[in-house]
Motif scaffolding. Structure first.
Motif, PDB file in Angstrom:
ATOM      1  N   VAL A  54      -3.358 -38.251 -15.043  1.00 52.78           N
ATOM      2  CA  VAL A  54      -3.560 -37.625 -13.623  1.00 52.78           C
ATOM      3  C   VAL A  54      -3.981 -36.431 -13.385  1.00 52.78           C
ATOM      4  CG1 VAL A  54      -2.145 -36.875 -11.555  1.00 52.78           C
ATOM      5  CG2 VAL A  54      -1.412 -38.726 -12.876  1.00 52.78           C
ATOM      6  N   LYS A  55      -5.196 -36.288 -12.578  1.00 55.89           N
ATOM      7  CA  LYS A  55      -5.425 -34.899 -12.497  1.00 55.89           C
ATOM      8  C   LYS A  55      -5.570 -34.466 -11.044  1.00 55.89           C
ATOM      9  CE  LYS A  55      -9.568 -36.041 -14.402  1.00 55.89           C
ATOM     10  NZ  LYS A  55     -10.903 -35.994 -14.688  1.00 55.89           N
ATOM     11  N   VAL A  56      -5.399 -33.422 -10.672  1.00 57.19           N
ATOM     12  CA  VAL A  56      -5.230 -32.886  -9.284  1.00 57.19           C
ATOM     13  C   VAL A  56      -6.177 -31.694  -8.793  1.00 57.19           C
ATOM     14  CG1 VAL A  56      -3.767 -31.971  -7.443  1.00 57.19           C
ATOM     15  CG2 VAL A  56      -2.587 -33.431  -9.400  1.00 57.19           C
ATOM     16  N   THR A  57      -6.746 -31.849  -7.710  1.00 51.72           N
ATOM     17  CA  THR A  57      -8.024 -31.045  -7.488  1.00 51.72           C
ATOM     18  C   THR A  57      -7.304 -29.753  -6.807  1.00 51.72           C
ATOM     19  OG1 THR A  57      -8.432 -31.794  -5.346  1.00 51.72           O
ATOM     20  CG2 THR A  57      -9.876 -32.646  -6.921  1.00 51.72           C
ATOM     21  N   HIS A  58      -7.960 -28.637  -7.018  1.00 51.80           N
ATOM     22  CA  HIS A  58      -7.393 -27.186  -6.576  1.00 51.80           C
ATOM     23  C   HIS A  58      -7.532 -27.445  -5.285  1.00 51.80           C
ATOM     24  CE1 HIS A  58      -6.830 -25.260 -10.354  1.00 51.80           C
ATOM     25  NE2 HIS A  58      -8.016 -25.571 -10.806  1.00 51.80           N
ATOM     26  N   PRO A  59      -6.593 -26.813  -4.331  1.00 48.05           N
ATOM     27  CA  PRO A  59      -6.838 -26.446  -3.085  1.00 48.05           C
ATOM     28  C   PRO A  59      -7.965 -25.864  -2.468  1.00 48.05           C
ATOM     29  CG  PRO A  59      -4.950 -25.242  -3.719  1.00 48.05           C
ATOM     30  CD  PRO A  59      -5.513 -26.135  -4.689  1.00 48.05           C
ATOM     31  N   LYS A  60      -8.810 -26.378  -1.616  1.00 50.26           N
ATOM     32  CA  LYS A  60     -10.063 -25.587  -1.107  1.00 50.26           C
ATOM     33  C   LYS A  60      -9.688 -24.652   0.204  1.00 50.26           C
ATOM     34  CE  LYS A  60     -13.051 -29.409  -2.468  1.00 50.26           C
ATOM     35  NZ  LYS A  60     -13.950 -30.446  -2.012  1.00 50.26           N
ATOM     36  N   VAL A  61     -10.251 -23.456  -0.149  1.00 51.01           N
ATOM     37  CA  VAL A  61     -10.127 -22.638   1.189  1.00 51.01           C
ATOM     38  C   VAL A  61     -11.588 -22.349   1.869  1.00 51.01           C
ATOM     39  CG1 VAL A  61      -9.764 -20.412   1.661  1.00 51.01           C
ATOM     40  CG2 VAL A  61      -8.471 -21.430  -0.371  1.00 51.01           C
ATOM     41  N   VAL A  62     -11.445 -22.722   3.181  1.00 53.54           N
ATOM     42  CA  VAL A  62     -12.772 -22.621   3.830  1.00 53.54           C
ATOM     43  C   VAL A  62     -12.773 -21.417   4.860  1.00 53.54           C
ATOM     44  CG1 VAL A  62     -14.076 -24.052   5.670  1.00 53.54           C
ATOM     45  CG2 VAL A  62     -12.758 -25.166   3.829  1.00 53.54           C
ATOM     46  N   CYS A  63     -13.619 -20.496   4.663  1.00 55.37           N
ATOM     47  CA  CYS A  63     -13.660 -19.249   5.441  1.00 55.37           C
ATOM     48  C   CYS A  63     -14.352 -19.554   6.713  1.00 55.37           C
ATOM     49  CB  CYS A  63     -14.128 -18.141   4.743  1.00 55.37           C
ATOM     50  SG  CYS A  63     -13.361 -17.696   3.194  1.00 55.37           S
ATOM     51  N   ASN A  64     -14.000 -19.210   7.749  1.00 50.71           N
ATOM     52  CA  ASN A  64     -14.731 -19.276   9.168  1.00 50.71           C
ATOM     53  C   ASN A  64     -15.721 -18.022   9.142  1.00 50.71           C
ATOM     54  OD1 ASN A  64     -15.552 -18.984  11.730  1.00 50.71           O
ATOM     55  ND2 ASN A  64     -13.714 -19.942  12.622  1.00 50.71           N
ATOM     56  N   LEU A  65     -17.067 -18.139   8.908  1.00 50.40           N
ATOM     57  CA  LEU A  65     -18.018 -17.301   8.795  1.00 50.40           C
ATOM     58  C   LEU A  65     -18.151 -16.384  10.182  1.00 50.40           C
ATOM     59  CD1 LEU A  65     -20.618 -18.749   6.504  1.00 50.40           C
ATOM     60  CD2 LEU A  65     -18.674 -17.428   5.867  1.00 50.40           C
ATOM     61  N   SER A  66     -18.167 -17.083  11.117  1.00 48.89           N
ATOM     62  CA  SER A  66     -18.235 -16.330  12.294  1.00 48.89           C
ATOM     63  C   SER A  66     -17.311 -15.527  12.966  1.00 48.89           C
ATOM     64  CB  SER A  66     -18.537 -17.504  13.495  1.00 48.89           C
ATOM     65  OG  SER A  66     -17.218 -18.293  13.680  1.00 48.89           O
ATOM     66  N   ARG A  67     -15.928 -16.020  12.544  1.00 48.92           N
ATOM     67  CA  ARG A  67     -14.835 -14.975  12.758  1.00 48.92           C
ATOM     68  C   ARG A  67     -14.655 -13.894  11.579  1.00 48.92           C
ATOM     69  NH1 ARG A  67      -9.771 -15.459  14.924  1.00 48.92           N
ATOM     70  NH2 ARG A  67     -10.319 -17.973  15.202  1.00 48.92           N
ATOM     71  N   THR A  68     -15.432 -14.339  10.402  1.00 46.99           N
ATOM     72  CA  THR A  68     -15.447 -13.021   9.467  1.00 46.99           C
ATOM     73  C   THR A  68     -16.617 -11.736   9.959  1.00 46.99           C
ATOM     74  OG1 THR A  68     -14.996 -14.459   7.699  1.00 46.99           O
ATOM     75  CG2 THR A  68     -16.019 -12.517   7.133  1.00 46.99           C
ATOM     76  N   ARG A  69     -17.848 -12.210  10.615  1.00 52.43           N
ATOM     77  CA  ARG A  69     -18.557 -11.443  11.023  1.00 52.43           C
ATOM     78  C   ARG A  69     -18.164 -10.497  12.042  1.00 52.43           C
ATOM     79  NH1 ARG A  69     -22.192 -16.265  11.141  1.00 52.43           N
ATOM     80  NH2 ARG A  69     -23.381 -16.459   9.196  1.00 52.43           N
ATOM     81  N   LEU A  70     -17.266 -11.242  13.195  1.00 55.63           N
ATOM     82  CA  LEU A  70     -16.774 -10.500  13.959  1.00 55.63           C
ATOM     83  C   LEU A  70     -15.950  -9.431  13.516  1.00 55.63           C
ATOM     84  CD1 LEU A  70     -16.192 -13.457  16.778  1.00 55.63           C
ATOM     85  CD2 LEU A  70     -17.825 -11.729  17.007  1.00 55.63           C
ATOM     86  N   ASN A  71     -15.055  -9.814  12.681  1.00 55.64           N
ATOM     87  CA  ASN A  71     -14.115  -8.933  12.053  1.00 55.64           C
ATOM     88  C   ASN A  71     -14.831  -7.732  11.547  1.00 55.64           C
ATOM     89  OD1 ASN A  71     -11.986 -10.472  12.807  1.00 55.64           O
ATOM     90  ND2 ASN A  71     -11.529 -11.571  10.983  1.00 55.64           N
ATOM     91  N   ASN A  72     -15.845  -8.040  10.781  1.00 57.04           N
ATOM     92  CA  ASN A  72     -16.608  -7.051  10.055  1.00 57.04           C
ATOM     93  C   ASN A  72     -17.371  -5.909  11.214  1.00 57.04           C
ATOM     94  OD1 ASN A  72     -15.983  -7.918   7.439  1.00 57.04           O
ATOM     95  ND2 ASN A  72     -17.925  -9.200   7.363  1.00 57.04           N
ATOM     96  N   GLU A  73     -17.773  -6.494  12.288  1.00 53.67           N
ATOM     97  CA  GLU A  73     -18.543  -5.769  13.163  1.00 53.67           C
ATOM     98  C   GLU A  73     -17.324  -4.940  13.800  1.00 53.67           C
ATOM     99  OE1 GLU A  73     -20.212  -8.604  15.959  1.00 53.67           O
ATOM    100  OE2 GLU A  73     -21.780  -9.135  14.657  1.00 53.67           O
TER     101      GLU A  73
END
Length: 274
Positions: A235-254
């Motif tokens: 058995v092999k299990v894939t690592h959980p994937k983390v998806v970033c919301n880039l638009s939200r990241t830009r707004l937070n950076n601004e």
């Protein structure tokens, strides 16, 4: 997909559980006996984890073990599901696999409840947790035994399926004896502290039968978990994937940049006024 994207060596998980679960039981038993909280002769597992500090140690480690067991139950569910679809096995196998998942998670939840609700504090919840743990665990073992027969010869050997059936039968007998003799023993008990049960308190023989079968049932649980070791090698299990919301990241950076600019302007104005 690269090998680094997988969790491998999952066969160590049943081995870790096989070692850690009885180790916690024995550790809390030794501490409870040394501190005089229980008698060395035939206490229940939970009797040895009723008072602090052993109750704190028991709850902490059992919570972590319950999480690992839940992870193992889910991995086994996914493994059987994949094997069933790949080899087009019996159409009833997915139903048995689904109920195995439900019973397995119920058992791990009950284990956590037993650890966190001591019988001297919330006795009703403690007994409910014990029934869910041992009863749900026994049901899980039976459903896994059935799945093992369905998966033969592609995902499980016939010898292993028979072993799991034998362990399931043994757990069932122990669970029934534990419950029946435990209830009868408490009805016959005339003492004041069940954690220190003496022969003259009444119901001693029934109490001994109940505690011994509980420990034997717990040992059978650990052995059953160990039987998944060989199957988990594949058995092999894939690592959980983390998806970033880039638009939200830009707004937070601004917003962060505006906040920093505002702070710098405020500092300049303060310096000018001074």
């Amino acid at each position: 997909m690269d090998m680094d994207d997988f969790w491998v060596n999952l066969h160590y998980l049943p081995i870790i559980l096989f070692v850690s679960l009885p180790s916690v039981f024995i550790l809390t038993y030794v501490i409870a006996v040394l501190l005089g909280h229980v008698e060395a002769d035939f206490p229940y597992i939970s009797d040895a984890a009723t008072y602090a500090p052993e109750s704190c140690i028991f709850a902490q480690f059992i919570n972590m073990i319950a999480m690992l067991m839940s992870f193992m139950v889910y991995i086994r569910y996914s493994q059987v599901k994949e094997c069933s679809s790949t080899f087009s096995l019996q159409t009833s196998l997915p139903k048995w696999n689904y109920w195995a998942l439900i019973f397995g998670l119920t058992s791990t939840f009950g284990l956590s409840v037993v650890a966190n609700f001591q019988e001297t504090s919330v006795i009703v919840m403690h007994f409910v947790g014990a029934i869910l743990c041992f009863g749900g665990g026994t049901a899980y073992f039976w459903t896994q035994a059935v799945c093992s027969f369905y998966m033969h010869p592609f995902g499980c050997s016939l010898r292993l399926a028979h072993l799991r059936t034998a362990l399931s039968t043994f757990c069932t007998v122990c669970f029934v004896i534990t419950v029946i003799t435990g209830v009868l023993a408490h009805l016959a008990y005339k003492g004041t502290n069940p954690r220190k049960w003496y022969k003259e308190d009444g119901g001693w023989e029934l109490h001994v039968a109940s505690t011994i079968t509980e420990w034997l049932c717990a040992a059978a649980f650990c052995i059953y978990i160990l039987t998944f070791t060989d199957e988990f090698r594949d058995v092999k299990v894939t690592h959980p994937k983390v998806v970033c919301n880039l638009s939200r990241t830009r707004l937070n950076n601004e917003a962060l940049n505006e906040s920093q600019d505002s702070a710098m302007n405020h500092n300049r104005e303060t310096a000018t006024i001074t």
